[in-house]
Design a protein around this motif. Sequence first.
Motif, mmCIF file in Angstrom:
data_model
loop_
_atom_site.group_PDB
_atom_site.id
_atom_site.type_symbol
_atom_site.label_atom_id
_atom_site.label_comp_id
_atom_site.label_asym_id
_atom_site.label_seq_id
_atom_site.Cartn_x
_atom_site.Cartn_y
_atom_site.Cartn_z
ATOM 1 N N TRP A 196 -7.294 12.430 4.654
ATOM 2 C CA TRP A 196 -6.186 11.652 5.206
ATOM 3 C C TRP A 196 -5.423 12.497 6.227
ATOM 4 C CZ3 TRP A 196 -1.021 11.521 6.019
ATOM 5 C CH2 TRP A 196 -0.425 10.276 6.218
ATOM 6 N N GLU A 224 -13.341 9.059 2.714
ATOM 7 C CA GLU A 224 -12.556 8.000 2.068
ATOM 8 C C GLU A 224 -11.086 8.117 2.475
ATOM 9 O OE1 GLU A 224 -11.433 7.010 -2.504
ATOM 10 O OE2 GLU A 224 -13.519 7.579 -2.137
ATOM 11 N N ASP A 238 -3.029 3.081 5.155
ATOM 12 C CA ASP A 238 -2.520 3.445 3.833
ATOM 13 C C ASP A 238 -1.620 4.670 3.935
ATOM 14 O OD1 ASP A 238 -4.021 1.408 2.773
ATOM 15 O OD2 ASP A 238 -5.634 2.704 2.067
ATOM 16 N N ALA A 282 -8.804 5.552 4.726
ATOM 17 C CA ALA A 282 -7.516 5.057 4.231
ATOM 18 C C ALA A 282 -6.435 5.233 5.291
ATOM 19 C CB ALA A 282 -7.129 5.787 2.952
#
Length: 69
Positions: A49, A14, A23, A18
């Motif tokens: 991330w 996830e 993001d 992102a």
Amino acid sequence: MQLTRRTALALQQEGKAAYEAGDPHDASPYDRLGNAEQQFGHRYWTRGWSMARSAAEDVQEQAEATTGH
């Protein structure tokens, strides 16, 4: 949410998604100061991330090395 390896891997994916979507680092939907589940979510989302960012930087460095820039 169960705090398992499977969940951790899903959260990392996830976070990677992102990053790829553009993001920012602080866009995690999980609260790092929240309850245990929120902290777990934040930790692994952020890890994903960061992994995606590192991989992108490595690719960029390799491309620059091959082009001589």
